[in-house]
Design a protein around this motif. Structure first.
Motif, mmCIF file in Angstrom:
data_model
loop_
_atom_site.group_PDB
_atom_site.id
_atom_site.type_symbol
_atom_site.label_atom_id
_atom_site.label_comp_id
_atom_site.label_asym_id
_atom_site.label_seq_id
_atom_site.Cartn_x
_atom_site.Cartn_y
_atom_site.Cartn_z
ATOM 1 N N TYR A 119 0.821 -1.210 0.000
ATOM 2 C CA TYR A 119 0.000 0.000 0.000
ATOM 3 C C TYR A 119 0.854 1.258 0.000
ATOM 4 O O TYR A 119 0.565 2.210 -0.716
ATOM 5 C CB TYR A 119 -0.969 -0.012 1.187
ATOM 6 C CG TYR A 119 -2.106 -0.968 0.962
ATOM 7 C CD1 TYR A 119 -3.244 -0.567 0.266
ATOM 8 C CD2 TYR A 119 -2.034 -2.284 1.402
ATOM 9 C CE1 TYR A 119 -4.279 -1.450 0.029
ATOM 10 C CE2 TYR A 119 -3.061 -3.175 1.170
ATOM 11 C CZ TYR A 119 -4.190 -2.750 0.481
ATOM 12 O OH TYR A 119 -5.212 -3.629 0.233
ATOM 13 N N SER A 120 1.910 1.291 0.806
ATOM 14 C CA SER A 120 2.864 2.414 0.805
ATOM 15 C C SER A 120 2.192 3.765 1.001
ATOM 16 O O SER A 120 2.549 4.757 0.371
ATOM 17 C CB SER A 120 3.687 2.407 -0.491
ATOM 18 O OG SER A 120 4.429 1.224 -0.605
ATOM 19 N N ASN A 121 1.186 3.798 1.870
ATOM 20 C CA ASN A 121 0.572 5.072 2.222
ATOM 21 C C ASN A 121 1.496 5.861 3.134
ATOM 22 O O ASN A 121 2.151 5.295 4.011
ATOM 23 C CB ASN A 121 -0.761 4.842 2.953
ATOM 24 C CG ASN A 121 -1.818 4.243 2.052
ATOM 25 O OD1 ASN A 121 -1.955 4.635 0.903
ATOM 26 N ND2 ASN A 121 -2.570 3.281 2.572
ATOM 27 N N VAL A 122 1.564 7.167 2.938
ATOM 28 C CA VAL A 122 2.367 8.016 3.818
ATOM 29 C C VAL A 122 1.756 7.962 5.221
ATOM 30 O O VAL A 122 0.599 8.332 5.417
ATOM 31 C CB VAL A 122 2.419 9.461 3.300
ATOM 32 C CG1 VAL A 122 3.157 10.356 4.291
ATOM 33 C CG2 VAL A 122 3.102 9.505 1.937
ATOM 34 N N ASN A 123 2.536 7.484 6.163
ATOM 35 C CA ASN A 123 2.032 7.262 7.520
ATOM 36 C C ASN A 123 3.131 7.570 8.523
ATOM 37 O O ASN A 123 4.045 6.768 8.724
ATOM 38 C CB ASN A 123 1.567 5.812 7.674
ATOM 39 C CG ASN A 123 0.953 5.538 9.033
ATOM 40 O OD1 ASN A 123 0.928 6.393 9.914
ATOM 41 N ND2 ASN A 123 0.455 4.323 9.217
ATOM 42 N N PRO A 124 3.075 8.741 9.173
ATOM 43 C CA PRO A 124 4.125 9.096 10.126
ATOM 44 C C PRO A 124 4.126 8.223 11.373
ATOM 45 O O PRO A 124 5.089 8.248 12.143
ATOM 46 C CB PRO A 124 3.795 10.547 10.474
ATOM 47 C CG PRO A 124 2.321 10.670 10.234
ATOM 48 C CD PRO A 124 2.043 9.784 9.059
ATOM 49 N N ASN A 125 3.073 7.428 11.577
ATOM 50 C CA ASN A 125 2.962 6.599 12.777
ATOM 51 C C ASN A 125 3.670 5.252 12.624
ATOM 52 O O ASN A 125 3.816 4.521 13.600
ATOM 53 C CB ASN A 125 1.484 6.343 13.102
ATOM 54 C CG ASN A 125 0.725 7.638 13.312
ATOM 55 O OD1 ASN A 125 1.185 8.530 14.014
ATOM 56 N ND2 ASN A 125 -0.437 7.751 12.694
ATOM 57 N N TRP A 138 14.927 4.808 8.838
ATOM 58 C CA TRP A 138 14.854 6.262 9.031
ATOM 59 C C TRP A 138 13.495 6.642 9.583
ATOM 60 O O TRP A 138 12.520 5.899 9.465
ATOM 61 C CB TRP A 138 15.122 7.019 7.720
ATOM 62 C CG TRP A 138 14.368 6.476 6.551
ATOM 63 C CD1 TRP A 138 13.027 6.520 6.326
ATOM 64 C CD2 TRP A 138 14.925 5.789 5.439
ATOM 65 N NE1 TRP A 138 12.701 5.910 5.157
ATOM 66 C CE2 TRP A 138 13.854 5.454 4.582
ATOM 67 C CE3 TRP A 138 16.225 5.450 5.054
ATOM 68 C CZ2 TRP A 138 14.046 4.772 3.374
ATOM 69 C CZ3 TRP A 138 16.399 4.767 3.867
ATOM 70 C CH2 TRP A 138 15.323 4.447 3.047
ATOM 71 N N SER A 139 13.447 7.803 10.184
ATOM 72 C CA SER A 139 12.199 8.287 10.747
ATOM 73 C C SER A 139 11.274 8.773 9.634
ATOM 74 O O SER A 139 11.707 9.363 8.655
ATOM 75 C CB SER A 139 12.476 9.448 11.714
ATOM 76 O OG SER A 139 11.272 10.075 12.090
ATOM 77 N N GLN A 140 9.992 8.507 9.804
ATOM 78 C CA GLN A 140 8.994 9.017 8.874
ATOM 79 C C GLN A 140 8.176 10.141 9.504
ATOM 80 O O GLN A 140 7.192 10.592 8.940
ATOM 81 C CB GLN A 140 8.068 7.883 8.408
ATOM 82 C CG GLN A 140 8.843 6.784 7.727
ATOM 83 C CD GLN A 140 7.976 5.801 6.981
ATOM 84 O OE1 GLN A 140 8.129 5.633 5.771
ATOM 85 N NE2 GLN A 140 7.077 5.140 7.679
#
Length: 303
Positions: free
Chosen positions: A249-255, A261-263
């Motif tokens: 899926y590769s949805n942008v998810n900061p959690n 690396w940090s997202q």
């Protein structure tokens, strides 16, 4: 299915490139940006984002296109070798009208709109890009999606004589990607044919590429030569290469913590070594538009 985005804009309505590059005009002309087709999620996120599009030079010289090399500068140096005319795309699988369609056939009758989208690389960097394109759903509706189709698979051109990066087996070439059908039919998902009102540069995925703004940049496959409607989840190249790092899926998810690396934060391309950290927004700032697609899903497991 998501509500369709429609516009009656013509090329006369497109903001000139020189106006885009004037930050003051942009920041005081939010209404004009919205009229040019900017998604609402960007307006809501403007406190956390600089809405000024990156420059043409930044967009065309800082690229991931491994078929031309692994350095960010390699595509701009080598992509001129790619022959983009004539170009055709094979559309097959669970469709009513399969066939090999020329680029001209694909864009014929389409309303080419301007969409200002953010594109985020998984490696913390991001850009704001004024794409020109049309909704993928328009093409899929034209070819007729059959009832059994649940996914859309994409494939990039594979021309070793024109793409020197293919000599290195970084991935299992050709490059492949996929979307769930409802993601593909969402009005934010476009097939882009240019940027800044100009034809798509080779290094950015000429002549036609996918843009899915709530996902990481590698989902937006470039230089497409095949689109297949399929019943089972298709192969996605980076997911195949390292599934623990790159989900289907590769949805942008900061959690979700990435292994390397940090997202939680990102940086805009063009800011140099002192580019400020910007908080990463859920679904890249398009949460209101797309969160319903994933209702009930564990977005850490299905990353």
């Amino acid at each position: 299915m998501a509500h369709r985005y429609r516009s009656d804009l013509t090329w006369d309505d497109v903001t000139p490139k020189e106006v885009y590059l004037n930050r003051r005009q942009l920041m005081t002309g939010g209404g004009a940006l919205l009229a040019a087709g900017m998604a609402g999620g960007q307006a809501r996120a403007q406190d956390a984002w600089d809405l000024t599009p990156n420059s043409w030079e930044e967009i065309t010289t800082f690229n991931n296109f491994y078929e031309f090399g692994t350095d960010k500068s390699d595509p701009a140096e080598h992509a001129h070798r790619l022959t983009t005319s004539p170009w055709s795309v094979e559309i097959d699988g669970l469709v009513d009208n399969p066939g090999t369609y020329s680029f001209e056939d694909i864009v014929a009758g389409q309303t080419i709109e301007e969409r200002i989208y953010r594109l985020r690389c998984v490696e913390r960097w991001s850009m704001v890009i004024p794409w020109n394109g049309f909704e993928l759903a328009d093409l899929l509706n034209r070819v007729g999606v059959q009832d059994g189709a649940r996914y859309v698979a994409f494939e990039t051109a594979m021309r070793p004589e024109e793409m020197p990066g293919l000599r290195v087996p970084i991935l299992d070439w050709p490059y492949r990607e996929g979307l769930r059908l409802d993601e593909a039919m969402h009005p934010l998902t476009i097939l882009a044919t240019g940027l800044y009102g100009e034809p798509m540069p080779n290094q950015n995925g000429a002549p036609i590429r996918l843009v899915v703004p709530w996902k990481y940049g590698y989902k937006s496959i470039k230089s497409i030569v095949r689109i297949s409607l399929v019943a089972e989840e298709p192969v996605a190249s980076w997911n195949q290469y390292a599934p623990h790092e790159y989900g289907f899926y590769s949805n942008v998810n900061p959690n979700r913590e990435h292994p390397r690396w940090s997202q939680e934060f990102e940086r805009r391309v063009g800011g140099g070594l002192f580019a400020r950290n910007i908080p990463t927004l859920m679904f890249n700032g398009y949460e209101e538009e797309v969160a319903s697609l994933y209702e009930g899903m564990d977005l850490i497991e299905f990353h």
